[in-house]
Design a protein around this motif. Structure first.
Motif, mmCIF file in Angstrom:
data_model
loop_
_atom_site.group_PDB
_atom_site.id
_atom_site.type_symbol
_atom_site.label_atom_id
_atom_site.label_comp_id
_atom_site.label_asym_id
_atom_site.label_seq_id
_atom_site.Cartn_x
_atom_site.Cartn_y
_atom_site.Cartn_z
ATOM 1 N N SER A 199 0.819 -1.215 0.000
ATOM 2 C CA SER A 199 0.000 0.000 0.000
ATOM 3 C C SER A 199 0.853 1.266 0.000
ATOM 4 O O SER A 199 2.022 1.256 0.401
ATOM 5 N N ILE A 200 0.233 2.353 -0.418
ATOM 6 C CA ILE A 200 0.909 3.645 -0.458
ATOM 7 C C ILE A 200 1.266 4.124 0.943
ATOM 8 O O ILE A 200 2.364 4.628 1.190
ATOM 9 N N ASP A 201 0.357 3.955 1.902
ATOM 10 C CA ASP A 201 0.623 4.450 3.251
ATOM 11 C C ASP A 201 1.765 3.690 3.926
ATOM 12 O O ASP A 201 2.521 4.265 4.701
ATOM 13 N N LYS A 276 -3.842 7.594 -5.617
ATOM 14 C CA LYS A 276 -3.154 6.441 -6.198
ATOM 15 C C LYS A 276 -4.076 5.215 -6.255
ATOM 16 O O LYS A 276 -4.018 4.427 -7.205
ATOM 17 N N ILE A 277 -4.929 5.051 -5.239
ATOM 18 C CA ILE A 277 -5.885 3.940 -5.239
ATOM 19 C C ILE A 277 -6.886 4.106 -6.379
ATOM 20 O O ILE A 277 -7.293 3.121 -7.019
ATOM 21 N N LEU A 278 -7.272 5.357 -6.638
ATOM 22 C CA LEU A 278 -8.196 5.637 -7.743
ATOM 23 C C LEU A 278 -7.611 5.152 -9.067
ATOM 24 O O LEU A 278 -8.326 4.662 -9.943
ATOM 25 N N SER A 285 -4.116 -0.151 -2.123
ATOM 26 C CA SER A 285 -4.900 0.251 -0.951
ATOM 27 C C SER A 285 -4.313 -0.327 0.325
ATOM 28 O O SER A 285 -3.578 -1.315 0.301
ATOM 29 N N SER A 286 -4.631 0.271 1.440
ATOM 30 C CA SER A 286 -4.092 -0.141 2.725
ATOM 31 C C SER A 286 -4.566 -1.530 3.121
ATOM 32 O O SER A 286 -3.848 -2.300 3.757
ATOM 33 N N SER A 287 -5.802 -1.854 2.751
ATOM 34 C CA SER A 287 -6.360 -3.194 2.949
ATOM 35 C C SER A 287 -7.160 -3.560 1.712
ATOM 36 O O SER A 287 -7.633 -2.671 0.991
#
Length: 295
Positions: A199-201, A276-278, A285-287
Motif C-alpha cells: 500500500s501507499i501508506d 493512487k488507489i483511484l 490500498s491499505s487493505s
C-alpha cells in the motif's frame, strides 16, 4: 517469552531474507523481525509461540477488544469508519450471496461479535469464532452465538464465512484454512480482508505503519501472495476490492497525534493515497477484500 522459527506458509520455503525490524506499538522497547520470502510473503520470524501470544492482546489499548474508548473525537471518527466498512462489506456479500431465509454465517476472529451482531440484524443465523477469551465473553454477553473450536461445526454447513483482519493473526493457518474449506458448502463463498504491505501508506510510514502490528500480525500479504495461499487450499479468488475506509484508519493510527506537523503531513498522505488507489485500485490500498469460492 518463548519464540519459534517457522517456514513460509505459502511455499514452505526457508529461503527468506531480513526485511524490517518493527516495534510492538504498545511496548516500544520491544521489537520483532519481519522476513521476506522469495514467494513474496512477509512474516514474523521468530515469533511468540501460540500458547503465549495471548499476552500481547491484553493491552488496554488494543482496539478490537475495547468496549469504550476515552477520546471523543477519535472515537467518533473510528466508529464512523467502522460502520461504513460494515455496510460496504455487507454489500459485497450480498452481491455474491443474495439473501434468503436460513442463510448461515460464521465470522472468523470476530472479536467482540460486532460484525456478527450486524449480520444477525440483517436476518442471518450467525456465529462468532475467536480465540480471545476476553472477546468471547463480551460477544456472549451481547447474545452472539460463539465458538471456541471449528471442530464444533458440521462439514458443508455454512453459506458464508468472513474473516475481517483475522487470518494474519492465526498461528496454525493450515488447520484454519482446511477447516474453513471443510465447513463451507460447495461453491459458497469465503470473504477475507487483510492489510496490503504494497500500500501507499506503508511506503510513507515504513516501520511505523500500524498494520505491521507485531507480534499480533504474523503474516503480511499482497493480492498475489494471498491468492497463491488460497489456491493451495482449493479456494478460487473471484473478486478483489479496496476497503477504502482502512486507508484512512491506518493513516490515522500510524501518525504521531501529538505532532501538528505529523498530522498535517498525514492529511497529505491520505489525499495522495486515495489518488493512487483511484488509479491502481486494490493493489495500492491499505487493505483489500478478497472473495473466494470453494472448489
Amino acid at each position: 517469552m518463548s519464540l519459534e522459527k517457522v517456514k513460509c506458509i505459502v511455499c514452505s520455503s526457508e529461503n527468506y531474507s531480513q526485511f524490517l525490524k518493527v516495534q510492538n506499538r504498545f511496548k516500544l522497547t520491544e521489537s520483532f523481525k519481519l522476513v521476506s520470502c522469495e514467494c513474496g510473503l512477509i512474516f514474523l520470524n521468530p515469533r511468540p509461540v501460540e500458547s503465549e501470544i495471548y499476552k500481547y492482546y491484553q493491552s488496554n489499548h488494543y482496539d478490537p477488544h475495547i468496549k469504550k474508548k476515552k477520546n471523543y473525537i477519535f472515537d467518533t471518527i473510528y466508529n464512523s469508519i467502522k460502520k461504513r466498512a460494515f455496510k460496504r462489506k455487507f454489500k459485497i456479500i450480498s452481491k455474491f450471496l443474495p439473501f434468503k431465509n436460513n442463510l448461515s454465517h460464521l465470522d472468523i476472529g470476530g472479536g467482540m461479535g460486532e460484525f456478527c451482531d450486524f449480520m444477525k440484524n440483517k436476518g442471518y443465523f450467525t456465529q462468532n469464532y475467536d480465540s480471545s477469551q476476553t472477546a468471547i465473553a463480551i460477544s456472549k454477553s451481547n447474545k452472539i452465538n460463539t465458538l471456541n473450536s471449528l471442530n464444533q461445526v458440521e462439514s458443508n454447513s455454512i453459506d458464508c464465512i468472513t474473516g475481517w483482519h483475522s487470518i494474519e493473526h492465526i498461528h496454525n493457518i493450515d488447520s484454519l484454512l482446511k477447516n474453513m474449506h471443510r465447513i463451507l458448502k460447495n461453491e459458497k463463498f469465503l470473504f477475507l480482508c487483510v492489510p496490503n504491505y504494497k500500500s501507499i501508506d506503508q511506503y510513507f510510514f515504513k516501520e511505523k505503519w500500524v498494520a505491521w502490528d507485531a507480534p499480533r500480525h504474523l503474516y503480511h500479504f499482497n493480492p498475489k501472495v494471498l491468492k497463491n495461499l488460497l489456491e493451495n487450499y482449493k479456494f478460487k479468488v473471484v473478486y478483489n476490492e479496496s476497503l477504502l475506509q482502512d486507508t484512512g484508519y491506518n493513516i490515522l493510527m500510524s501518525m504521531n497525534k501529538k505532532s501538528i506537523l505529523s498530522i498535517i503531513n498525514s492529511i497529505f498522505i491520505m489525499i495522495y493515497s486515495y489518488f493512487k488507489i483511484l488509479i491502481h485500485g486494490y493493489n495500492k490500498s491499505s487493505s483489500f477484500i478478497v472473495v473466494c469460492q470453494k472448489q
